[in-house]
Design an enzyme around this catalytic site. Structure first.
Site, PDB file in Angstrom:
ATOM      1  N   GLU A  46       0.823  -1.210   0.000  1.00 17.40           N
ATOM      2  CA  GLU A  46       0.000   0.000   0.000  1.00 17.40           C
ATOM      3  C   GLU A  46       0.857   1.259   0.000  1.00 17.40           C
ATOM      4  O   GLU A  46       0.506   2.263  -0.629  1.00 17.40           O
ATOM      5  CB  GLU A  46      -0.967   0.025   1.185  1.00 17.40           C
ATOM      6  CG  GLU A  46      -1.931   1.187   1.071  1.00 17.40           C
ATOM      7  CD  GLU A  46      -3.173   1.050   1.918  1.00 17.40           C
ATOM      8  OE1 GLU A  46      -3.919   2.042   1.956  1.00 17.40           O
ATOM      9  OE2 GLU A  46      -3.398  -0.005   2.532  1.00 17.40           O
ATOM     10  N   THR A  47       1.995   1.211   0.642  1.00 18.81           N
ATOM     11  CA  THR A  47       2.899   2.370   0.641  1.00 18.81           C
ATOM     12  C   THR A  47       3.394   2.656  -0.774  1.00 18.81           C
ATOM     13  O   THR A  47       3.337   3.800  -1.246  1.00 18.81           O
ATOM     14  CB  THR A  47       4.087   2.124   1.585  1.00 18.81           C
ATOM     15  OG1 THR A  47       3.591   1.940   2.914  1.00 18.81           O
ATOM     16  CG2 THR A  47       5.064   3.287   1.555  1.00 18.81           C
TER      17      THR A  47
END
Length: 124
Positions: A46-47
């Site tokens: 997700e980062t």
């Protein structure tokens, strides 16, 4: 301290079509069974996708935030350096989908595969 600093995640490359992160496995990433916690795969995915998605938003009053993530844990990790690479599948006006692969440095076999969907939202 932000999440990237706390977990030791380094941004190696970032652009509208590719984001690369690296993270050295440390004790703080482990679960009690001495293998890396699976949530780390999701955090890395997700980062990376969020960094790329936000680079594709030209509106300074909006940001891309994750609305869905599907992560497949393919191989356990006990040590080494993880490399995460995210590339867009589709970049729309409000929705973006990115595919993310994580593997140990100098190894081609993925340790996880993720699909991340992000939505453009107004800051105010």
């Amino acid at each position: 301290m932000n999440l990237l600093e706390n977990l030791g995640i380094d941004v190696i490359d970032q652009g509208k079509t590719r984001v690369v992160l690296k993270m050295k496995i440390e004790d703080k990433h482990m679960q009690p069974h001495k293998i890396m916690h699976g949530g780390i795969n999701a955090v890395l995915a997700e980062t990376a996708a969020s960094i790329g998605a936000n680079l594709n938003i030209d509106d300074e009053n909006s940001v891309a935030v994750g609305v869905d993530i599907m992560t497949h844990h393919l191989n356990s990790v006990k040590d080494g350096v993880l490399v995460t690479e995210a590339t867009p599948v589709r970049v729309g006006n409000t929705i973006q989908t990115w595919t993310v692969t994580t593997h140990l440095e100098n190894h081609a076999i993925p340790t996880s595969l993720s699909t991340v969907t992000l939505k453009k939202v107004a800051l105010k």
